[in-house]
Design an enzyme around this catalytic site. Structure first.
Site, mmCIF file in Angstrom:
data_model
loop_
_atom_site.group_PDB
_atom_site.id
_atom_site.type_symbol
_atom_site.label_atom_id
_atom_site.label_comp_id
_atom_site.label_asym_id
_atom_site.label_seq_id
_atom_site.Cartn_x
_atom_site.Cartn_y
_atom_site.Cartn_z
ATOM 1 N N GLU A 84 0.831 -1.201 0.000
ATOM 2 C CA GLU A 84 0.000 0.000 0.000
ATOM 3 C C GLU A 84 0.872 1.261 0.000
ATOM 4 O O GLU A 84 0.558 2.257 0.652
ATOM 5 C CB GLU A 84 -0.973 -0.001 1.178
ATOM 6 N N LYS A 104 13.788 -15.981 18.033
ATOM 7 C CA LYS A 104 15.213 -16.071 17.727
ATOM 8 C C LYS A 104 15.771 -14.733 17.232
ATOM 9 O O LYS A 104 16.930 -14.637 16.875
ATOM 10 C CB LYS A 104 15.463 -17.165 16.701
ATOM 11 N N TYR A 142 7.123 -4.422 18.174
ATOM 12 C CA TYR A 142 6.789 -3.193 17.462
ATOM 13 C C TYR A 142 7.040 -1.961 18.338
ATOM 14 O O TYR A 142 7.556 -0.951 17.862
ATOM 15 C CB TYR A 142 5.346 -3.226 16.960
#
Length: 189
Positions: A84, A104, A142
């Site tokens: 997008e 990991k 995040y």
């Protein structure tokens, strides 16, 4: 040997390129935990996956798809996608293809490499994502990468008799650059 398009310490990113990539992506559609994290509710046939990868390999100005590959053995472990893409904005998504690759650091490093590519090479201003509220590991990563919560779409996903909220997050170029230039992330080689 694959082309190492964007190199990190544990992983590198490269475009889709082989029949092995199609098979890997097809097998990944059967990993229940990954499907729950991505919100995938429909089954995919081999043919649909092959058509999708062929379309990605043909190119599209609104998206950039990379396979995440381990340095140690050139094993593909997932994908990271900027899509997008428009007006210096983009959406980012990531998926690891098997639970053996979770925890990991592969996903975290791949996201950081893609953010660096998006803000540095593509000159994006804003990158956003959606993450389901049950994906605590993803939300943690995040936030660590600098994403900020913008809102919540309540009961957005219905999966296996339950509803899940979709959390919307984003990061702006100046927020990323501050983290990057202050050494929070290692610079690419």
């Amino acid at each position: 040997m694959s082309i190492k398009y964007i190199k990190g310490k544990k992983v590198y990113l490269r475009p889709y390129e082989t029949e092995k990539d199609k098979e890997m992506l097809y097998r990944a559609t059967f990993i229940e935990e990954s499907n729950l994290f991505t919100g995938t509710t429909k089954p995919f046939t081999r043919k649909k996956i092959e058509q999708y990868v062929d379309k990605v390999m043909a190119g599209d100005d609104t998206r950039i798809d990379f396979v995440i590959v381990r340095h140690e053995d050139d094993e593909p472990v997932g994908e990271v996608v900027l899509n997008e893409i428009s007006n210096r904005n983009a959406n980012i998504r990531i998926a690891l293809f098997d639970t053996q690759y979770f925890n990991k650091g592969y996903g975290t490093e791949a996201m950081q490499l893609m953010l660096n590519f998006g803000f540095g090479n593509l000159q994006l201003h804003r990158i956003e994502l959606g993450v389901y509220n049950h994906n605590e590991r993803g939300i943690h990563v995040y936030k660590k990468l600098g994403f900020k919560k913008e809102g919540v779409l309540r009961d957005y996903l219905f999966y296996n008799h339950r509803y899940y909220d979709l959390i919307l997050m984003s990061i702006l170029e100046d927020e990323y650059r501050e983290l990057y230039l202050n050494g929070r992330f290692t610079k690419q080689k």
